[in-house]
Design a protein around this motif. Structure first.
Motif, PDB file in Angstrom:
ATOM      1  N   ILE A  42      74.892  21.514  43.837  1.00 52.09           N
ATOM      2  CA  ILE A  42      73.637  22.742  44.251  1.00 52.09           C
ATOM      3  C   ILE A  42      75.292  23.790  45.102  1.00 52.09           C
ATOM      4  O   ILE A  42      75.273  25.105  44.760  1.00 52.09           O
ATOM      5  CB  ILE A  42      72.865  22.222  45.041  1.00 52.09           C
TER       6      ILE A  42
ATOM      7  N   THR B 237      76.410  27.025  43.937  1.00 48.49           N
ATOM      8  CA  THR B 237      75.959  28.278  44.222  1.00 48.49           C
ATOM      9  C   THR B 237      77.417  29.172  44.576  1.00 48.49           C
ATOM     10  O   THR B 237      77.486  30.754  44.906  1.00 48.49           O
ATOM     11  CB  THR B 237      75.468  28.280  45.311  1.00 48.49           C
TER      12      THR B 237
ATOM     13  N   MET C 228      66.673  26.637  40.361  1.00 50.68           N
ATOM     14  CA  MET C 228      65.890  25.565  41.409  1.00 50.68           C
ATOM     15  C   MET C 228      64.851  25.245  41.702  1.00 50.68           C
ATOM     16  O   MET C 228      64.256  24.173  42.331  1.00 50.68           O
ATOM     17  CB  MET C 228      67.316  26.243  42.549  1.00 50.68           C
TER      18      MET C 228
ATOM     19  N   TYR D 259      70.772  26.262  48.446  1.00 47.06           N
ATOM     20  CA  TYR D 259      70.951  26.970  47.911  1.00 47.06           C
ATOM     21  C   TYR D 259      71.075  28.144  48.706  1.00 47.06           C
ATOM     22  O   TYR D 259      72.107  29.019  48.707  1.00 47.06           O
ATOM     23  CB  TYR D 259      70.298  26.925  46.526  1.00 47.06           C
TER      24      TYR D 259
ATOM     25  N   SER E 250      74.303  30.362  49.969  1.00 52.19           N
ATOM     26  CA  SER E 250      74.378  31.568  50.233  1.00 52.19           C
ATOM     27  C   SER E 250      74.750  32.624  51.026  1.00 52.19           C
ATOM     28  O   SER E 250      75.962  33.594  51.102  1.00 52.19           O
ATOM     29  CB  SER E 250      73.374  32.095  49.087  1.00 52.19           C
TER      30      SER E 250
END
Length: 235
Positions: free
Chosen positions: A37, A41, A119, A209, A213
């Motif tokens: 993940i 990302t 997700m 995420y 991010s």
């Protein structure tokens, strides 16, 4: 469109997971799924980096010419046609396209929504075999299963809110007019609260995420602000 992009991004997540799972023994509290993940990302943000940089430059340019825009609006408030013509001249002089911000958002939004789909529904877009997905280790330090919401409010929900606030602050310019500053301050407070409440119900993988991010965007914005500031000083 989002389903099509979701399949592409889901394929990327699955590919990264397969690559990561080949590195050796899986740590007990930091699963290959959590690693996948995070890496996906970062790759996702790198793909959008040119668009994000263009948006930063456009926002910077907008803030620079905003005082002149206010002058035109005040001076020609009773003559809309002349005001429009003067605005067009101002945009041309400073090489600013007022539609560029909307265009950037239109490019980013479907991709962001598609990533949220991936997700939120990993067995639909990434891991096609539900049995295989269910058997996967999905731990992330204090979180036993990234499929479920974070059991602690001080964990990913708080990190999601804090990084959302920091991202908003780094994107706020000191050149905006007082009314815009007041609106921005309100958004800087309201949006993190909204994200905190939403993250409490998100699958923790989605919250992870969001945090990664945001961290990427904060670093990118700080570097961008410094770079654009140096360019302005040299000119």
């Amino acid at each position: 469109m989002t389903a099509f992009l979701g399949n592409i991004l889901g394929g990327l997540l699955k590919f990264i997971y397969d690559m990561v799972s080949m590195i050796g023994t899986e740590p007990a509290n930091f699963s290959f799924y959590a690693m996948a993940i995070i890496i996906t990302t970062v790759i996702f943000k790198l793909i959008l980096l040119p668009v994000s940089l263009h948006q930063s430059k456009s926002s910077k340019k907008m803030n620079e010419i905003q005082p002149k825009m206010k002058e035109i609006q005040t001076k020609y408030k009773n003559d809309p046609q002349t005001a429009q013509a003067k605005m067009a001249e101002l945009y041309k002089e400073h090489k600013y396209n007022p539609a560029s911000g909307c265009l950037v958002l239109l490019i980013q939004l479907p991709i962001i929504l598609a990533f949220f789909k991936v997700m939120g529904n990993p067995t639909t877009f990434a891991f096609k075999d539900p049995a295989v997905y269910e058997a996967m280790n999905k731990t992330f330090f204090w979180i036993k299963n990234l499929n479920n919401p974070d059991p602690y409010l001080w964990g990913l929900p708080l990190l999601a809110a804090a990084t959302t606030y920091l991202q908003s602050v780094t994107m706020t310019s000191a050149n905006t007019d007082p009314q815009a500053q007041a609106t921005q301050r309100m958004m800087n407070m309201f949006l993190p609260i909204m994200i905190f409440m939403a993250a409490r119900g998100f699958a923790a993988g989605l919250a992870l995420y969001w945090v990664i991010s945001n961290i990427f965007s904060i670093i990118q914005q700080i570097i961008s602000n410094k770079s654009l500031g140096k360019i302005k000083e040299e000119n």
